[in-house]
Design a protein around this motif. Sequence first.
Motif, PDB file in Angstrom:
ATOM      1  N   LEU A  93      -3.098  -3.207   8.665  1.00  0.00           N
ATOM      2  CA  LEU A  93      -2.521  -4.544   8.477  1.00  0.00           C
ATOM      3  C   LEU A  93      -1.237  -4.693   9.281  1.00  0.00           C
ATOM      4  N   ALA A  94      -0.426  -3.653   9.359  1.00  0.00           N
ATOM      5  CA  ALA A  94       0.803  -3.713  10.151  1.00  0.00           C
ATOM      6  C   ALA A  94       0.477  -4.031  11.618  1.00  0.00           C
ATOM      7  N   ALA A  95      -0.589  -3.437  12.132  1.00  0.00           N
ATOM      8  CA  ALA A  95      -1.008  -3.722  13.502  1.00  0.00           C
ATOM      9  C   ALA A  95      -1.468  -5.167  13.646  1.00  0.00           C
ATOM     10  N   GLN A  96      -2.166  -5.671  12.635  1.00  0.00           N
ATOM     11  CA  GLN A  96      -2.627  -7.060  12.671  1.00  0.00           C
ATOM     12  C   GLN A  96      -1.437  -8.028  12.676  1.00  0.00           C
ATOM     13  N   THR A  97      -0.409  -7.713  11.916  1.00  0.00           N
ATOM     14  CA  THR A  97       0.751  -8.622  11.862  1.00  0.00           C
ATOM     15  C   THR A  97       1.509  -8.633  13.183  1.00  0.00           C
ATOM     16  N   ARG A 111       3.650  -9.899   6.812  1.00  0.00           N
ATOM     17  CA  ARG A 111       4.523  -8.744   7.034  1.00  0.00           C
ATOM     18  C   ARG A 111       5.228  -8.334   5.742  1.00  0.00           C
ATOM     19  N   GLU A 112       5.629  -9.326   4.942  1.00  0.00           N
ATOM     20  CA  GLU A 112       6.297  -9.041   3.679  1.00  0.00           C
ATOM     21  C   GLU A 112       5.340  -8.326   2.720  1.00  0.00           C
ATOM     22  N   ALA A 113       4.104  -8.795   2.665  1.00  0.00           N
ATOM     23  CA  ALA A 113       3.108  -8.147   1.813  1.00  0.00           C
ATOM     24  C   ALA A 113       2.837  -6.721   2.269  1.00  0.00           C
ATOM     25  N   CYS A 114       2.768  -6.525   3.577  1.00  0.00           N
ATOM     26  CA  CYS A 114       2.498  -5.196   4.129  1.00  0.00           C
ATOM     27  C   CYS A 114       3.658  -4.245   3.839  1.00  0.00           C
ATOM     28  N   ALA A 115       4.875  -4.719   4.024  1.00  0.00           N
ATOM     29  CA  ALA A 115       6.046  -3.875   3.762  1.00  0.00           C
ATOM     30  C   ALA A 115       6.125  -3.501   2.283  1.00  0.00           C
ATOM     31  N   THR A 116       5.822  -4.442   1.405  1.00  0.00           N
ATOM     32  CA  THR A 116       5.840  -4.164  -0.039  1.00  0.00           C
ATOM     33  C   THR A 116       4.732  -3.185  -0.402  1.00  0.00           C
ATOM     34  N   SER A 235       3.907 -15.436  -5.496  1.00  0.00           N
ATOM     35  CA  SER A 235       2.895 -14.551  -4.934  1.00  0.00           C
ATOM     36  C   SER A 235       2.937 -13.195  -5.621  1.00  0.00           C
ATOM     37  N   LEU A 236       1.885 -12.431  -5.466  1.00  0.00           N
ATOM     38  CA  LEU A 236       1.860 -11.074  -5.999  1.00  0.00           C
ATOM     39  C   LEU A 236       2.954 -10.241  -5.349  1.00  0.00           C
ATOM     40  N   THR A 237       3.187 -10.467  -4.069  1.00  0.00           N
ATOM     41  CA  THR A 237       4.242  -9.735  -3.371  1.00  0.00           C
ATOM     42  C   THR A 237       5.582  -9.916  -4.068  1.00  0.00           C
ATOM     43  N   THR A 238       5.908 -11.130  -4.450  1.00  0.00           N
ATOM     44  CA  THR A 238       7.175 -11.415  -5.124  1.00  0.00           C
ATOM     45  C   THR A 238       7.260 -10.698  -6.464  1.00  0.00           C
ATOM     46  N   HIS A 239       6.178 -10.728  -7.229  1.00  0.00           N
ATOM     47  CA  HIS A 239       6.176 -10.058  -8.540  1.00  0.00           C
ATOM     48  C   HIS A 239       6.362  -8.549  -8.383  1.00  0.00           C
TER      49      HIS A 239
END
Length: 248
Positions: A93-97, A111-116, A235-239
């Motif tokens: 996913l990092a490569a896709q972003t 990118r935020e979701a991937c980093a989390t 979003s799930l990322t935020t939670h």
Amino acid sequence: MSLTLLATTAQAATHTPSAIPSTTPDSASLPRLLLLIAGPLLLIAAVALLLRRRTRLRDFAHPLSVPRSVFTALRRADETEIRERAAEEVIRLAAQTRSTTAAPAAAEQAREACATADTLLQRARGVPDLAGVFALLHEGYAALDRSTAPLPLCFFHPLHGTATRRIPWRPSEHGDRFQVGACASCIRALRTRRSPDTLTDQDQASGGPVPYFHLPPEHSVWAATGYGSLLTDASLTTHVQRALGPQP
């Protein structure tokens, strides 16, 4: 002995079959025997190759997602294998972003979701957290692919993969009813009044495993969010970021 008798005896000896039958195999029967044995094996191998190729084609048809073949493998994997596969998918996913042509806001969300997901992977204490890594990756890919409204991962067991559709469900007879995403196998189980294959987590009170959604929501980000199924606001990322606390 007369010449006539000698001639008759010699003629009989010439035409009398041998008393011991030949044990030499017919040279033409061996290839036929091998063909009868090898034929079904070749057919099975060809079918397996075709099914594998179709699976790969389905994966290539949906590049902006965790491949279905990954979730198929996860159903039979142990915790170490799940962790290794999660690490591979974070890298993908990092490569896709980095190469995406999505809108800046969508790319940033991915990118935020991937980093989390990467941070969660480093802190994951078991399969429930590792399943959360895949839920975050799923959200990241959904941000990049705006072609359809994404369904979450299966509420009952996120490692089953993306939900087929949303269904009404309540945790108990007197509980509230929720709309949750479920995969095909879990939907079939519920329709036949069987318990679906459910992801369990450790209950601190009893010390034993329970369905993760039976844990108090204030003690489990996964019980609170259903890995995305129960979210209506952030979003799930935020939670997950809130649950992880300040990043070092």
